[in-house]
Write a protein that holds these residues in place. Structure first.
Motif, PDB file in Angstrom:
ATOM      1  N   ARG A 175      49.215  33.172  76.647  1.00 45.84           N
ATOM      2  CA  ARG A 175      50.260  34.182  77.387  1.00 45.84           C
ATOM      3  C   ARG A 175      51.988  33.884  76.317  1.00 45.84           C
ATOM      4  N   ILE A 197      50.690  30.707  84.346  1.00 46.70           N
ATOM      5  CA  ILE A 197      52.094  31.264  83.958  1.00 46.70           C
ATOM      6  C   ILE A 197      53.411  29.388  84.188  1.00 46.70           C
ATOM      7  N   PRO A 198      54.296  30.092  83.177  1.00 47.06           N
ATOM      8  CA  PRO A 198      55.179  28.483  83.305  1.00 47.06           C
ATOM      9  C   PRO A 198      55.703  27.872  84.623  1.00 47.06           C
ATOM     10  N   THR A 199      55.928  28.954  85.423  1.00 50.66           N
ATOM     11  CA  THR A 199      57.060  28.787  86.239  1.00 50.66           C
ATOM     12  C   THR A 199      56.376  27.955  87.139  1.00 50.66           C
ATOM     13  N   HIS A 213      59.458  27.656  79.055  1.00 48.66           N
ATOM     14  CA  HIS A 213      60.089  29.131  79.572  1.00 48.66           C
ATOM     15  C   HIS A 213      60.904  28.035  80.461  1.00 48.66           C
ATOM     16  N   GLY A 214      61.770  28.685  81.596  1.00 54.77           N
ATOM     17  CA  GLY A 214      61.926  28.444  82.699  1.00 54.77           C
ATOM     18  C   GLY A 214      63.714  27.901  81.911  1.00 54.77           C
ATOM     19  N   HIS A 215      63.646  26.776  82.099  1.00 54.50           N
ATOM     20  CA  HIS A 215      64.514  25.731  81.910  1.00 54.50           C
ATOM     21  C   HIS A 215      64.297  24.835  80.282  1.00 54.50           C
ATOM     22  N   PRO A 216      64.737  25.825  78.876  1.00 50.63           N
ATOM     23  CA  PRO A 216      64.216  26.216  77.874  1.00 50.63           C
ATOM     24  C   PRO A 216      64.905  24.768  77.333  1.00 50.63           C
ATOM     25  N   THR A 233      62.677  35.441  68.412  1.00 43.25           N
ATOM     26  CA  THR A 233      63.286  36.369  69.403  1.00 43.25           C
ATOM     27  C   THR A 233      63.431  35.001  71.037  1.00 43.25           C
ATOM     28  N   LEU A 234      63.322  33.844  70.927  1.00 46.79           N
ATOM     29  CA  LEU A 234      63.836  33.251  72.370  1.00 46.79           C
ATOM     30  C   LEU A 234      64.861  33.436  72.209  1.00 46.79           C
ATOM     31  N   LEU A 235      65.356  33.118  73.687  1.00 49.07           N
ATOM     32  CA  LEU A 235      66.876  33.649  74.149  1.00 49.07           C
ATOM     33  C   LEU A 235      67.492  32.675  74.793  1.00 49.07           C
ATOM     34  N   GLY A 236      68.740  32.289  74.478  1.00 45.03           N
ATOM     35  CA  GLY A 236      69.757  31.639  75.300  1.00 45.03           C
ATOM     36  C   GLY A 236      69.070  30.106  75.199  1.00 45.03           C
ATOM     37  N   TRP A 237      69.084  30.290  74.045  1.00 44.09           N
ATOM     38  CA  TRP A 237      68.312  28.326  73.617  1.00 44.09           C
ATOM     39  C   TRP A 237      70.085  27.303  73.569  1.00 44.09           C
ATOM     40  N   ARG A 256      63.162  32.431  79.879  1.00 44.76           N
ATOM     41  CA  ARG A 256      63.727  32.181  78.438  1.00 44.76           C
ATOM     42  C   ARG A 256      64.838  33.557  78.007  1.00 44.76           C
ATOM     43  N   GLU A 276      69.977  33.375  82.416  1.00 42.74           N
ATOM     44  CA  GLU A 276      69.425  32.459  83.014  1.00 42.74           C
ATOM     45  C   GLU A 276      70.694  31.355  82.179  1.00 42.74           C
TER      46      GLU A 276
END
Lengths: 342, 422
Positions: free
Chosen positions: A87, A117-119, A267-270, A298-302, B132, B136
């Motif tokens: 994925r 799926i990671p969740t 994913h989830g809570h990086p 493009t990873l988000l929210g780090w 991601r 969040e």
């Protein structure tokens, strides 16, 4: 290193052994090896391009997509019995399927999507278990059950690692790379053994950890790291790779749980989850951490401040680098790392 | 970069439909009312990404704000550069997708003297999105639950999905993938019930989905009008404003009534032969996220080159991808929409096949495509192969720092003057 892996795999295929490639850390290599096939992980190759890649892959695509796409459409991996893509590289799967469908090329091996799926919610568990079941069925139909003796886990590569260590010239950085390569063609246990043998570092050299969305794999940058007086002894993606695989013949549920767990930190809570766990896997005596967030990613929210706070709690200095490692000059990296010394 | 008085004046002059003004005013007022209610403790709201099941919130009695919609508001106010800097000052890396992250920048900004776009985003009760995702971080910021909804990787090849999805969704998507989405939606419903303290009403969800079907059917009629009219009756900038403004309120009677008024006004303009550009020569297609900071871009080449833009992803995706018939199990029908969804728009094989179909049915001469984004170059290649010239722009639709108006203008002019005989 890549050339070595490709050569190993191609030689195995030429000698009649089935070889299955995979992309992504969540693919259970155990399932592949249970069939007697050689499992080999396809990795990004810095700077690798192709005419089809330039024409069809967007410029801001992750390196994993751009570079593996090019190596596959140019026929490097034509000998694979199957290429399993997880994925984390969904784009690569879609792009390769499309070039086959549109008859842009006929050198792409058979493709298979592995969509764990990671969740960790119960909602997706049944779907994830089904993904493992389908992959196993597909592997058995493609490869069948081979001769167990043939599953030799790349002994020749181990032999070369051992020889390199024996000659006394193997640095921490290069040994680390070798250990990673070993996990891809061999097994996590062997890789952990090699890392354990690095327990006596050169007292004059500092130990560097890397939190990165893209692996530090450019040889000249490795050299720059070493020139700055650092050895790379830990890398977050490496830590994921080093999570022990399920044992041979493990039940479906156990394999699904392993895949989901390997995927979850991505994913989830990086950072809240990811680094707390990764730090537990990290050698305790890292002297500094390079946090690498390249422009192309493009990873988000780090949540960088949180990561740095976690590291500071352990008295580990950190520095942030946002330039892509393919773009940064080695001298610049030396300067960045010098700030860690301060 | 902020709006200047002349920008605002020109923007107003270019707005030809009274329904566009109504939607602008209506969505702003609805947002301001929401903010006032949240701050007074009268209402709670959900902050969600664009692929979250909005209809569940509408049916559950929770207001909803979409991260990308609010980013569009920030960009339209030309404050994206400032909030991008705020994100950077808080340690977020430069590669962060602005289309999803500007709301976070607004929430992090602690400058008391700055007026935030439409008053800013108040704290949500829950946040719903993919893993991601930048939103969040908003859940972490306000210490509220983050409900993750992931979509399964699509594995069925259907290169004419727009003909079959609305009615044939169970077969088109695959039952196993819909099952997984339904299971996740049960988690979302649990979260809604926890916030509202009320049992979720499936009959109300069915009614909401019927309203959505009616809204999207209006959009289908409008798209057909734009396809078949001798010349373009409404500017793309206005279409974008109306479609997106109404889509984020889908499932409400307000959105449906506005859409009907929009359709009627387009029909009237066609009957009056009231064209955007009477000397229309070239019909271009735009592919990419909304140019919320530059919506007037679509009218820049009318006088000089007779260029109009009859088609964008937004109206056509509303027309082709949202409707679901067979609402006996409304949660399942809704889940089927999102099981693939965005992949249909961008990724091969679905996106390129759809783009070619759309280009042919809209009598498109050429395309302008933002090349940054998943699958975009496959779309460009498919269009070129179908004989439609494509201009690839390396610009960012939301981040004002990565949009050079002169450079873009020069590129378009060169494209127009070298790729077309007319």
């Amino acid at each position: 290193m890549r050339t070595t892996l490709l050569t190993e795999a191609a030689e195995a295929a030429a000698s009649g052994r089935f070889v299955v490639g995979y992309v992504g850390a969540t693919v259970p290599r155990t399932l592949i090896e249970d069939t007697g096939a050689l499992a080999v992980q396809l990795l990004p190759e810095p700077g690798r391009s192709s005419d089809l890649g330039d024409a069809l892959v967007e410029p801001d695509a992750p390196r994993l997509v751009r570079e593996v796409f090019s190596s596959v459409v140019e026929g490097d991996w034509q000998f694979l019995q199957l290429l399993v893509i997880d994925r984390s590289a969904t784009l690569l799967l879609h792009y390769l399927r499309e070039v086959v469908r549109a008859e842009h090329t006929d050198v792409v091996p058979p493709l298979w999507g592995y969509d764990v799926i990671p969740t960790s919610s119960d909602a997706v568990w049944a779907y994830n278990v089904e993904q493992v079941r389908r992959l196993r069925a597909r592997l058995h139909s493609s490869v069948g059950r081979g001769d167990p003796e043939a599953c030799s886990r790349g002994e020749s590569l181990f032999a070369r690692v051992a020889a390199a260590r024996a000659n006394g010239r193997l640095s921490g950085t290069h040994a680390y790379e070798l250990a990673l390569a070993t996990t891809r063609i061999g097994g996590a246990d062997e890789a952990n053994t090699i890392l354990a043998q690095l327990a006596e570092p050169d007292a004059n050299r500092a130990r560097l950890g890397i939190v990165s969305s893209a692996p530090l794999r450019t040889p000249r940058l490795h050299d720059a790291v070493e020139e700055a007086g650092w050895d790379v002894v830990w890398e977050d993606s490496g830590a994921e790779l080093l999570r022990p695989q399920p044992t041979a013949g493990a039940p479906i549920d156990e394999i699904a749980e392993w895949s989901q767990r390997v995927a979850a930190p991505r994913h989830g809570h990086p950072f809240a989850f990811r680094n707390a766990e990764l730090l537990a896997l990290t050698p305790k005596d890292v002297d500094g951490v390079l946090i690498h967030l390249p422009l192309s990613d493009t990873l988000l929210g780090w949540d960088v401040p949180r990561v740095r706070a976690l590291l500071a709690e352990r008295s580990i200095a950190s520095v942030v680098l946002t330039t892509g490692l393919d773009e940064i000059e080695p001298a610049e990296l030396v300067d960045v790392l010098a700030t860690l010394r301060g | 970069m902020t709006n200047t008085a002349s920008d605002t004046r020109r923007h107003r002059e270019l707005t030809q439909l009274k329904t566009t003004h109504q939607v602008r005013q209506g969505q702003k007022q609805r947002f301001l009312d929401l903010v006032a209610d949240v701050e007074a403790g009268r209402r709670s709201y959900v902050l969600a990404d664009g692929t979250a099941p909005h209809e569940l919130f509408e049916a559950g009695g929770l207001a909803m704000v979409t991260d990308v919609w609010y980013s569009g508001v920030v960009a339209a106010k030309r404050q994206s550069a400032h909030y991008s800097d705020v994100l950077a000052a808080h340690g977020y890396h430069h590669g962060l997708n602005r289309y999803h992250a500007l709301g976070l920048g607004v929430m992090l900004d602690d400058d008391p003297d700055r007026e935030k776009p439409w008053g800013g985003l108040p704290p949500p009760a829950i946040v719903v999105g993919r893993g991601r995702a930048a939103i969040e971080q908003i859940a972490h910021l306000h210490d509220v639950p983050y409900v993750v909804v992931e979509t399964p990787t699509p594995d069925r090849i259907d290169t004419a999905w727009w003909r079959s999805d609305a009615a044939g969704w169970e077969i088109g998507e695959g039952s196993d993938r819909i099952d997984m989405m339904v299971a996740q939606y049960r988690d979302v419903i649990d979260a809604i019930e926890h916030v509202t303290g009320q049992a979720f009403d499936l009959r109300r969800l069915r009614r909401v989905l019927e309203l959505v079907n009616a809204l999207e059917s209006e959009f289908r009629v409008i798209r057909d009008l734009l396809r078949t009219a001798p010349k373009l009756p409404v500017r793309l900038g206005e279409v974008l404003t109306q479609v997106m403004g109404l889509q984020w309120h889908r499932g409400t009677t307000w959105a449906l009534e506005q859409a009907r008024a929009f359709r009627a006004e387009v029909q009237e303009r066609i009957e009056r032969e009231d064209w955007v550009c009477p000397h229309e020569r070239l019909r271009l297609m735009y592919i990419g996220e909304g140019l919320w900071q530059q919506t007037d871009f679509f009218s820049e080449f009318e006088d000089s080159h007779g260029v109009v833009f009859p088609r964008s992803n937004y109206l056509s995706f509303a027309a082709d991808s949202y409707r679901r018939f067979g609402l006996q199990d409304p949660v399942r029908a809704l889940a089927s929409r999102y099981a693939t969804f965005n992949s249909r728009m961008h990724l091969p094989p679905w996106g390129p096949a759809w783009a070619v179909e759309e280009a042919l049915t809209h009598r498109i001469d050429g395309a302008i495509l933002l090349e940054k984004g998943e699958g975009r170059l496959f779309i460009a290649e498919a269009l070129e192969r179908a004989g439609i010239p494509v201009l690839r722009l390396a610009a960012d639709s939301v981040d004002g720092r990565r949009w050079d108006p002169q450079l873009v203008r020069d590129s378009v002019v060169q494209f127009l003057e070298t790729r077309f005989d007319r």
